[in-house]
Write a protein that holds these residues in place. Structure first.
Motif, PDB file in Angstrom:
ATOM      1  N   SER A 128      39.832  65.339  27.657  1.00 56.47           N
ATOM      2  CA  SER A 128      40.742  64.783  28.666  1.00 56.47           C
ATOM      3  C   SER A 128      40.016  63.809  29.587  1.00 56.47           C
ATOM      4  N   PHE A 129      38.747  64.045  29.820  1.00 51.91           N
ATOM      5  CA  PHE A 129      37.957  63.160  30.673  1.00 51.91           C
ATOM      6  C   PHE A 129      37.813  61.776  30.041  1.00 51.91           C
ATOM      7  N   LEU A 130      37.782  61.711  28.713  1.00 48.51           N
ATOM      8  CA  LEU A 130      37.604  60.446  28.005  1.00 48.51           C
ATOM      9  C   LEU A 130      38.698  59.445  28.353  1.00 48.51           C
ATOM     10  N   GLY A 131      39.941  59.905  28.404  1.00 45.93           N
ATOM     11  CA  GLY A 131      41.043  59.002  28.723  1.00 45.93           C
ATOM     12  C   GLY A 131      40.892  58.395  30.104  1.00 45.93           C
ATOM     13  N   LEU A 132      40.467  59.205  31.073  1.00 43.35           N
ATOM     14  CA  LEU A 132      40.261  58.711  32.435  1.00 43.35           C
ATOM     15  C   LEU A 132      39.110  57.712  32.484  1.00 43.35           C
ATOM     16  N   VAL A 133      38.069  57.973  31.711  1.00 44.70           N
ATOM     17  CA  VAL A 133      36.923  57.061  31.662  1.00 44.70           C
ATOM     18  C   VAL A 133      37.347  55.693  31.138  1.00 44.70           C
ATOM     19  N   LEU A 134      38.171  55.678  30.097  1.00 43.41           N
ATOM     20  CA  LEU A 134      38.599  54.399  29.516  1.00 43.41           C
ATOM     21  C   LEU A 134      39.423  53.577  30.508  1.00 43.41           C
ATOM     22  N   ILE A 135      40.295  54.245  31.278  1.00 37.87           N
ATOM     23  CA  ILE A 135      41.059  53.540  32.311  1.00 37.87           C
ATOM     24  C   ILE A 135      40.105  52.974  33.351  1.00 37.87           C
ATOM     25  N   TYR A 136      39.159  53.793  33.763  1.00 42.25           N
ATOM     26  CA  TYR A 136      38.207  53.370  34.795  1.00 42.25           C
ATOM     27  C   TYR A 136      37.353  52.204  34.306  1.00 42.25           C
ATOM     28  N   VAL A 137      36.993  52.203  33.024  1.00 44.63           N
ATOM     29  CA  VAL A 137      36.210  51.101  32.461  1.00 44.63           C
ATOM     30  C   VAL A 137      36.986  49.792  32.587  1.00 44.63           C
ATOM     31  N   LEU A 138      38.275  49.815  32.249  1.00 42.72           N
ATOM     32  CA  LEU A 138      39.103  48.611  32.364  1.00 42.72           C
ATOM     33  C   LEU A 138      39.195  48.138  33.813  1.00 42.72           C
ATOM     34  N   LEU A 139      39.399  49.076  34.729  1.00 38.26           N
ATOM     35  CA  LEU A 139      39.469  48.724  36.142  1.00 38.26           C
ATOM     36  C   LEU A 139      38.157  48.097  36.620  1.00 38.26           C
ATOM     37  N   THR A 140      37.059  48.650  36.167  1.00 39.59           N
ATOM     38  CA  THR A 140      35.750  48.130  36.563  1.00 39.59           C
ATOM     39  C   THR A 140      35.540  46.709  36.057  1.00 39.59           C
ATOM     40  N   VAL A 141      35.928  46.455  34.809  1.00 43.76           N
ATOM     41  CA  VAL A 141      35.757  45.133  34.217  1.00 43.76           C
ATOM     42  C   VAL A 141      36.543  44.087  35.007  1.00 43.76           C
ATOM     43  N   VAL A 142      37.825  44.359  35.269  1.00 42.43           N
ATOM     44  CA  VAL A 142      38.668  43.393  35.979  1.00 42.43           C
ATOM     45  C   VAL A 142      38.184  43.212  37.416  1.00 42.43           C
ATOM     46  N   ARG A 143      37.916  44.327  38.072  1.00 39.87           N
ATOM     47  CA  ARG A 143      37.466  44.277  39.465  1.00 39.87           C
ATOM     48  C   ARG A 143      36.122  43.567  39.591  1.00 39.87           C
ATOM     49  N   ASP A 144      35.187  43.858  38.692  1.00 39.43           N
ATOM     50  CA  ASP A 144      33.849  43.294  38.794  1.00 39.43           C
ATOM     51  C   ASP A 144      33.857  41.799  38.510  1.00 39.43           C
ATOM     52  N   PHE A 145      34.654  41.375  37.538  1.00 40.69           N
ATOM     53  CA  PHE A 145      34.734  39.950  37.222  1.00 40.69           C
ATOM     54  C   PHE A 145      35.334  39.184  38.403  1.00 40.69           C
ATOM     55  N   ARG A 146      36.376  39.739  39.000  1.00 41.18           N
ATOM     56  CA  ARG A 146      36.994  39.113  40.176  1.00 41.18           C
ATOM     57  C   ARG A 146      35.992  39.030  41.321  1.00 41.18           C
ATOM     58  N   ASP A 147      35.258  40.099  41.521  1.00 42.57           N
ATOM     59  CA  ASP A 147      34.319  40.173  42.634  1.00 42.57           C
ATOM     60  C   ASP A 147      33.139  39.226  42.441  1.00 42.57           C
ATOM     61  N   ASN A 148      32.600  39.192  41.239  1.00 43.92           N
ATOM     62  CA  ASN A 148      31.400  38.390  40.978  1.00 43.92           C
ATOM     63  C   ASN A 148      31.655  36.889  41.048  1.00 43.92           C
ATOM     64  N   PHE A 149      32.867  36.471  40.676  1.00 42.77           N
ATOM     65  CA  PHE A 149      33.128  35.038  40.561  1.00 42.77           C
ATOM     66  C   PHE A 149      34.223  34.554  41.498  1.00 42.77           C
ATOM     67  N   ILE A 150      34.416  35.266  42.600  1.00 42.30           N
ATOM     68  CA  ILE A 150      35.476  34.873  43.521  1.00 42.30           C
ATOM     69  C   ILE A 150      35.195  33.512  44.154  1.00 42.30           C
ATOM     70  N   VAL A 151      33.912  33.188  44.368  1.00 41.46           N
ATOM     71  CA  VAL A 151      33.565  31.864  44.894  1.00 41.46           C
ATOM     72  C   VAL A 151      34.009  30.781  43.909  1.00 41.46           C
ATOM     73  N   GLU A 152      33.769  31.014  42.613  1.00 38.28           N
ATOM     74  CA  GLU A 152      34.164  30.057  41.574  1.00 38.28           C
ATOM     75  C   GLU A 152      35.691  29.980  41.451  1.00 38.28           C
ATOM     76  N   PHE A 153      36.392  31.116  41.626  1.00 35.34           N
ATOM     77  CA  PHE A 153      37.852  31.098  41.558  1.00 35.34           C
ATOM     78  C   PHE A 153      38.427  30.172  42.629  1.00 35.34           C
ATOM     79  N   TRP A 154      37.933  30.336  43.866  1.00 39.27           N
ATOM     80  CA  TRP A 154      38.434  29.499  44.951  1.00 39.27           C
ATOM     81  C   TRP A 154      38.055  28.036  44.712  1.00 39.27           C
ATOM     82  N   GLY A 155      36.900  27.809  44.079  1.00 41.42           N
ATOM     83  CA  GLY A 155      36.519  26.438  43.743  1.00 41.42           C
ATOM     84  C   GLY A 155      37.484  25.834  42.736  1.00 41.42           C
ATOM     85  N   ASP A 156      37.833  26.583  41.686  1.00 40.46           N
ATOM     86  CA  ASP A 156      38.795  26.122  40.685  1.00 40.46           C
ATOM     87  C   ASP A 156      40.161  25.839  41.308  1.00 40.46           C
ATOM     88  N   LEU A 157      40.494  26.638  42.325  1.00 42.65           N
ATOM     89  CA  LEU A 157      41.797  26.497  42.975  1.00 42.65           C
ATOM     90  C   LEU A 157      41.796  25.437  44.065  1.00 42.65           C
TER      91      LEU A 157
END
Length: 431
Positions: free
Chosen positions: A225-254
């Motif tokens: 049962s823990f595996l399913g929660l881990v997979l959700i958390y992995v997806l959240l981490t990927v999206v959140r981390d990419f947004r966080d790491n490149f937010i300066v570039e996002f605002w530049g593109d915009l």
């Protein structure tokens, strides 16, 4: 039993919220400040933008720290926690000084060693907050740093460069140095705070250190049962981390790179709303109901992530609205996993252990996936801009999360049924 139904906030709770927030903001200043720079003066290496190489180097160190933390955070004794916390962050700060002076080819190495100790900070701070009847409120306060402090730290870094002519290379160290005394003071107050009382232990189960035997036992009993929660958390981490790491570039593109305050101002409403929603978890005493509400909020967030991104692609909403809504869609479930879902999951199973162990397994694989996504963007041949790549990440991530929430609920209910059967068999056998 009357007292068990009361929700009250004590002076200890207020102290813990404030000190945990300041402590983790201090760590963020050491970890995230370099992201305020763009490092355009450095050559592209092997097709990789230099900043991407720096980010990947640090995240690899941070990811390895999460794997190390599975053992360290689970086992470190309370009396040693203050020294360990200060020592880890001090080492990370020293690596930022090395980053400023090392030649270009060795700067990524400095950031690797900068990230290597910092991945354990969250778990070591979390130990002070978990297993309490108000843990959702406490951890929500800590988790608000994920939203607010990352933008705040970058704004301070840009401010130092613009107002005090601090160089792009020295800026990360100077930003971390500004926050370091506050970090030490906050960690000290955490170390002398009161632990969970008897009522906390009744409601949330006692939290104890977990050695190798206990960790293996948990995975053997509840790994499915823990595996399913881990997979959700992995997806959240990927999206959140990419947004966080490149937010300066996002605002530049915009076309908004000349407004550094946006990196803080757009994150404030997200932090406030997410903090309030997450903190309200203390009102739900039933571990089962709280867990289900957390999963429902994750599903709704995934749907919102998809809808708002589609609206942005069709130019039906503006960039500021989209950045706020996409941030809310990822940060609400991300923080709920920190302060409610994992906390109530372990309480629901009535398992005596530490929730930090769960986090560090999920975090380790989350950051592993995050590194993979960044490398994939660079070598895949996609000519997407930062914003276009992020919109695709939102759409795919949102769809996968919605699906995994439904699967995980089935898996957890099955696991709970097995726990009840084991208890009945134990009672029947007189054990």
């Amino acid at each position: 039993m009357t007292n068990l139904n009361k929700v009250s906030i004590t002076k200890t709770d207020i102290l813990l919220i404030g000190t945990a927030f300041v402590a983790y903001t201090g760590m963020y200043a050491v970890r995230k400040s370099f992201l305020a720079g763009q490092f355009e003066d450095f050559e592209i290496i092997g097709g990789f933008h230099y900043k991407t190489i720096l980010i990947i180097s640090q995240v690899i160190g941070y990811m390895l720290s999460k794997f190390i933390g599975i053992k360290v955070v689970s086992e470190v004794a309370g009396k040693d926690r203050f020294k360990v916390l200060v020592g880890l962050v001090a080492f990370g700060l020293a690596m930022l000084l090395a980053f400023a002076y090392l030649p270009a080819n060795l700067k990524p190495v400095a950031l690797f060693f900068n990230g290597l100790p910092l991945g354990m900070i969250f778990g070591l701070v979390l130990v002070y907050l978990e297993g309490r009847r108000n843990s959702e409120l406490l951890v929500a306060g800590l988790s608000a740093t994920f939203i607010f402090s990352t933008g705040f730290v970058k704004s301070i870094g840009i401010w130092l460069m613009q107002e005090f002519q601090v160089s792009e290379l020295m800026m990360p160290f100077m930003t971390g140095l500004v926050f370091f005394p506050l970090f030490v003071l906050a960690v000290y107050f955490l170390s002398v705070s009161k632990g969970p009382d008897d009522m906390d232990k009744q409601l949330r189960t006692e939290r104890v250190s977990m050695g190798s035997t206990e960790r293996k036992d948990f995975l053997k009993r509840h790994g499915f049962s823990f595996l399913g929660l881990v997979l959700i958390y992995v997806l959240l981490t990927v999206v959140r981390d990419f947004r966080d790491n490149f937010i300066v570039e996002f605002w530049g593109d915009l076309g908004m790179s000349d407004q550094p305050s946006l990196m803080t101002l757009t994150e404030i409403p997200i932090a406030v709303v997410v903090l309030i929603i997450s903190a309200l978890g203390i009102l739900v005493l039933s571990n089962q109901k709280a867990f289900l509400l957390g999963m429902a909020a994750t599903f709704i967030s995934a749907v919102l992530m998809i809808i708002t991104t589609l609206l942005f692609q069709e130019k039906m909403v503006g960039p500021v609205f989209w950045m706020i809504s996409s941030g809310f869609s990822v940060y609400l479930p991300y923080i709920l996993f920190h302060c409610l879902v994992f906390e109530r999951f372990i309480a629901l199973l009535k398992y005596r252990g530490t929730v930090g162990f769960l986090f560090y397994i999920a975090d380790a694989f989350g950051y592993l996936a995050s590194v993979g996504i960044m490398i994939y963007k660079e070598i895949s041949g996609f000519n997407y801009s930062w914003v276009n790549f992020f919109t695709q990440l939102n759409l795919i991530g949102g769809m996968l999360m919605a699906f995994l929430v439904l699967i995980s609920l089935i898996m957890v209910q099955s696991d709970r049924a097995k726990v009840r059967i084991r208890k009945l068999m134990k009672l029947y056998s007189g054990g």
